[in-house]
Design a protein around this motif. Structure first.
Motif, PDB file in Angstrom:
ATOM      1  N   ALA A  72       0.839  -1.394   0.555  1.00 49.30           N
ATOM      2  CA  ALA A  72       0.018  -0.079   0.182  1.00 49.30           C
ATOM      3  C   ALA A  72       0.694   1.061   0.645  1.00 49.30           C
ATOM      4  CB  ALA A  72      -1.013  -0.162   0.693  1.00 49.30           C
ATOM      5  N   LEU A  73       2.009   1.014   0.296  1.00 46.68           N
ATOM      6  CA  LEU A  73       3.320   2.229   1.610  1.00 46.68           C
ATOM      7  C   LEU A  73       3.748   2.299  -0.370  1.00 46.68           C
ATOM      8  CD1 LEU A  73       3.983   1.877   4.325  1.00 46.68           C
ATOM      9  CD2 LEU A  73       2.909   3.733   4.050  1.00 46.68           C
ATOM     10  N   CYS A  74       4.000   1.499  -1.240  1.00 47.73           N
ATOM     11  CA  CYS A  74       4.527   1.463  -2.977  1.00 47.73           C
ATOM     12  C   CYS A  74       3.480   2.436  -3.874  1.00 47.73           C
ATOM     13  CB  CYS A  74       5.375   0.075  -2.937  1.00 47.73           C
ATOM     14  SG  CYS A  74       6.863  -0.505  -2.066  1.00 47.73           S
ATOM     15  N   THR A  75       1.844   1.891  -3.661  1.00 43.51           N
ATOM     16  CA  THR A  75       1.600   2.171  -4.018  1.00 43.51           C
ATOM     17  C   THR A  75       1.100   3.605  -4.401  1.00 43.51           C
ATOM     18  OG1 THR A  75       0.617   0.208  -4.408  1.00 43.51           O
ATOM     19  CG2 THR A  75      -1.187   1.929  -4.956  1.00 43.51           C
ATOM     20  N   ALA A  76       0.973   4.260  -3.546  1.00 45.73           N
ATOM     21  CA  ALA A  76       0.939   5.548  -2.680  1.00 45.73           C
ATOM     22  C   ALA A  76       2.036   6.081  -3.092  1.00 45.73           C
ATOM     23  CB  ALA A  76       0.134   5.733  -1.348  1.00 45.73           C
ATOM     24  N   ALA A  77       2.994   6.079  -3.235  1.00 46.32           N
ATOM     25  CA  ALA A  77       4.404   6.559  -3.618  1.00 46.32           C
ATOM     26  C   ALA A  77       4.774   6.306  -4.660  1.00 46.32           C
ATOM     27  CB  ALA A  77       4.854   6.109  -2.431  1.00 46.32           C
ATOM     28  N   GLY A  78       3.702   6.251  -5.325  1.00 45.51           N
ATOM     29  CA  GLY A  78       3.816   5.893  -6.992  1.00 45.51           C
ATOM     30  C   GLY A  78       5.703   4.769  -7.243  1.00 45.51           C
ATOM     31  N   ILE A  79       5.673   4.139  -6.102  1.00 43.82           N
ATOM     32  CA  ILE A  79       6.732   3.062  -6.361  1.00 43.82           C
ATOM     33  C   ILE A  79       6.386   1.562  -6.638  1.00 43.82           C
ATOM     34  CG2 ILE A  79       9.005   1.972  -5.326  1.00 43.82           C
ATOM     35  CD1 ILE A  79       8.313   4.627  -3.326  1.00 43.82           C
ATOM     36  N   SER A  80       7.621   1.747  -8.061  1.00 39.81           N
ATOM     37  CA  SER A  80       7.175  -0.216  -8.597  1.00 39.81           C
ATOM     38  C   SER A  80       7.998  -0.981  -8.179  1.00 39.81           C
ATOM     39  CB  SER A  80       7.452   0.700 -10.123  1.00 39.81           C
ATOM     40  OG  SER A  80       7.665  -1.145 -10.440  1.00 39.81           O
ATOM     41  N   VAL A  81       7.159  -2.443  -7.777  1.00 35.65           N
ATOM     42  CA  VAL A  81       7.395  -3.333  -6.739  1.00 35.65           C
ATOM     43  C   VAL A  81       7.881  -4.420  -8.075  1.00 35.65           C
ATOM     44  CG1 VAL A  81       7.007  -4.927  -5.105  1.00 35.65           C
ATOM     45  CG2 VAL A  81       6.557  -2.739  -4.576  1.00 35.65           C
ATOM     46  N   SER A  82       9.332  -4.762  -8.017  1.00 43.76           N
ATOM     47  CA  SER A  82       9.887  -6.101  -8.765  1.00 43.76           C
ATOM     48  C   SER A  82       9.583  -7.377  -8.015  1.00 43.76           C
ATOM     49  CB  SER A  82      10.864  -5.980  -9.093  1.00 43.76           C
ATOM     50  OG  SER A  82      12.024  -6.702 -10.039  1.00 43.76           O
ATOM     51  N   ALA A  83       9.928  -7.295  -6.288  1.00 44.59           N
ATOM     52  CA  ALA A  83       9.687  -9.084  -5.649  1.00 44.59           C
ATOM     53  C   ALA A  83       9.208  -7.863  -4.881  1.00 44.59           C
ATOM     54  CB  ALA A  83      10.450  -9.714  -6.148  1.00 44.59           C
ATOM     55  N   ILE A  84       8.275  -8.650  -4.437  1.00 50.57           N
ATOM     56  CA  ILE A  84       7.534  -8.569  -2.949  1.00 50.57           C
ATOM     57  C   ILE A  84       7.542 -10.072  -2.435  1.00 50.57           C
ATOM     58  CG2 ILE A  84       5.486  -8.199  -3.069  1.00 50.57           C
ATOM     59  CD1 ILE A  84       5.549  -6.416  -0.595  1.00 50.57           C
ATOM     60  N   GLU A  85       7.664 -10.240  -0.281  1.00 45.25           N
ATOM     61  CA  GLU A  85       7.234 -11.606  -0.145  1.00 45.25           C
ATOM     62  C   GLU A  85       7.847 -11.346   1.255  1.00 45.25           C
ATOM     63  OE1 GLU A  85      11.525 -14.193   0.570  1.00 45.25           O
ATOM     64  OE2 GLU A  85      11.291 -13.809  -1.593  1.00 45.25           O
ATOM     65  N   PRO A  86       6.870 -12.157   1.962  1.00 45.53           N
ATOM     66  CA  PRO A  86       6.957 -12.123   3.536  1.00 45.53           C
ATOM     67  C   PRO A  86       8.573 -12.713   4.156  1.00 45.53           C
ATOM     68  CG  PRO A  86       5.316 -14.120   2.778  1.00 45.53           C
ATOM     69  CD  PRO A  86       6.027 -13.042   1.450  1.00 45.53           C
ATOM     70  N   LEU A  87       8.325 -12.683   5.503  1.00 43.43           N
ATOM     71  CA  LEU A  87       9.449 -13.552   5.526  1.00 43.43           C
ATOM     72  C   LEU A  87       9.072 -14.339   6.361  1.00 43.43           C
ATOM     73  CD1 LEU A  87      11.901  -9.935   6.676  1.00 43.43           C
ATOM     74  CD2 LEU A  87      11.835 -12.114   4.764  1.00 43.43           C
ATOM     75  N   PRO A  88       9.965 -15.448   6.831  1.00 42.90           N
ATOM     76  CA  PRO A  88       9.038 -16.261   8.003  1.00 42.90           C
ATOM     77  C   PRO A  88       9.015 -15.934   9.236  1.00 42.90           C
ATOM     78  CG  PRO A  88      10.996 -17.083   6.542  1.00 42.90           C
ATOM     79  CD  PRO A  88      11.024 -16.194   6.280  1.00 42.90           C
ATOM     80  N   SER A  89      10.625 -14.363   9.764  1.00 39.88           N
ATOM     81  CA  SER A  89      10.261 -14.238  11.065  1.00 39.88           C
ATOM     82  C   SER A  89       9.394 -12.927  11.756  1.00 39.88           C
ATOM     83  CB  SER A  89      11.635 -13.558  11.168  1.00 39.88           C
ATOM     84  OG  SER A  89      12.218 -12.737  11.186  1.00 39.88           O
ATOM     85  N   GLY A  90       8.138 -12.682  10.234  1.00 41.51           N
ATOM     86  CA  GLY A  90       7.814 -11.987  10.804  1.00 41.51           C
ATOM     87  C   GLY A  90       8.229 -10.468   9.053  1.00 41.51           C
ATOM     88  N   GLY A  91       7.360  -9.708   8.891  1.00 45.82           N
ATOM     89  CA  GLY A  91       7.598  -8.659   8.023  1.00 45.82           C
ATOM     90  C   GLY A  91       8.149  -9.245   6.644  1.00 45.82           C
ATOM     91  N   THR A  92       8.493  -7.932   6.105  1.00 44.14           N
ATOM     92  CA  THR A  92       8.611  -7.910   4.311  1.00 44.14           C
ATOM     93  C   THR A  92       9.805  -8.313   3.811  1.00 44.14           C
ATOM     94  OG1 THR A  92       6.157  -7.630   4.510  1.00 44.14           O
ATOM     95  CG2 THR A  92       7.576  -7.402   2.249  1.00 44.14           C
ATOM     96  N   HIS A  93      10.324  -8.833   2.551  1.00 39.21           N
ATOM     97  CA  HIS A  93      11.293  -8.389   2.161  1.00 39.21           C
ATOM     98  C   HIS A  93      11.125  -7.170   0.888  1.00 39.21           C
ATOM     99  CE1 HIS A  93      15.039  -8.885   0.084  1.00 39.21           C
ATOM    100  NE2 HIS A  93      14.607  -9.472  -1.047  1.00 39.21           N
ATOM    101  N   LEU A  94      11.378  -6.500   0.255  1.00 40.91           N
ATOM    102  CA  LEU A  94      10.771  -5.609  -0.602  1.00 40.91           C
ATOM    103  C   LEU A  94      12.221  -5.725  -1.900  1.00 40.91           C
ATOM    104  CD1 LEU A  94       9.049  -3.687  -2.443  1.00 40.91           C
ATOM    105  CD2 LEU A  94       9.977  -2.090  -0.404  1.00 40.91           C
ATOM    106  N   VAL A  95      11.996  -5.885  -2.915  1.00 44.11           N
ATOM    107  CA  VAL A  95      12.588  -5.631  -4.272  1.00 44.11           C
ATOM    108  C   VAL A  95      11.557  -4.133  -5.472  1.00 44.11           C
ATOM    109  CG1 VAL A  95      14.089  -5.634  -6.120  1.00 44.11           C
ATOM    110  CG2 VAL A  95      14.178  -7.590  -4.418  1.00 44.11           C
ATOM    111  N   CYS A  96      12.107  -2.877  -4.927  1.00 46.43           N
ATOM    112  CA  CYS A  96      12.066  -2.373  -5.875  1.00 46.43           C
ATOM    113  C   CYS A  96      12.675  -1.970  -7.374  1.00 46.43           C
ATOM    114  CB  CYS A  96      12.520  -1.124  -5.186  1.00 46.43           C
ATOM    115  SG  CYS A  96      11.120  -0.596  -4.184  1.00 46.43           S
ATOM    116  N   THR A  97      11.859  -1.841  -8.435  1.00 44.44           N
ATOM    117  CA  THR A  97      12.288  -2.139  -9.970  1.00 44.44           C
ATOM    118  C   THR A  97      14.161  -0.589  -9.929  1.00 44.44           C
ATOM    119  OG1 THR A  97      10.637  -0.513 -10.607  1.00 44.44           O
ATOM    120  CG2 THR A  97      10.152  -2.820 -10.714  1.00 44.44           C
ATOM    121  N   THR A  98      13.185   0.520  -9.552  1.00 45.60           N
ATOM    122  CA  THR A  98      14.318   1.306  -9.302  1.00 45.60           C
ATOM    123  C   THR A  98      15.103   1.648  -8.164  1.00 45.60           C
ATOM    124  OG1 THR A  98      13.351   3.534  -9.135  1.00 45.60           O
ATOM    125  CG2 THR A  98      12.764   2.552 -11.341  1.00 45.60           C
TER     126      THR A  98
END
Length: 69
Positions: free
Chosen positions: A12-38
């Protein structure tokens, strides 16, 4: 980058900021791994979410596949 936020919130934060996401995945311990396209998008998220960055190595799922939508 790894963030101590749920995947839905990061998306939601990436979408609101207009930031393109290349990959996103949950982490086993909680949280999120994010890769932006730029690099600029990644820098923007790092600045906006500096308080939620997870420092150091984290464990990720070995063969994560996002669920079909």
């Amino acid at each position: 980058m790894n963030l101590a936020l749920p995947e839905s919130e990061v998306n939601a934060l990436c979408t609101a900021a207009g930031i393109s996401v290349s990959a996103i995945e949950p982490l086993p311990s909680g949280g999120t791994h994010l890769v932006c396209t730029t690099g600029e998008g990644a820098d923007e998220i790092r600045l906006r979410l500096a308080d939620h960055l997870i420092e150091g190595a984290v464990t990720r799922y070995r063969f994560y596949r996002p669920p079909d939508k």
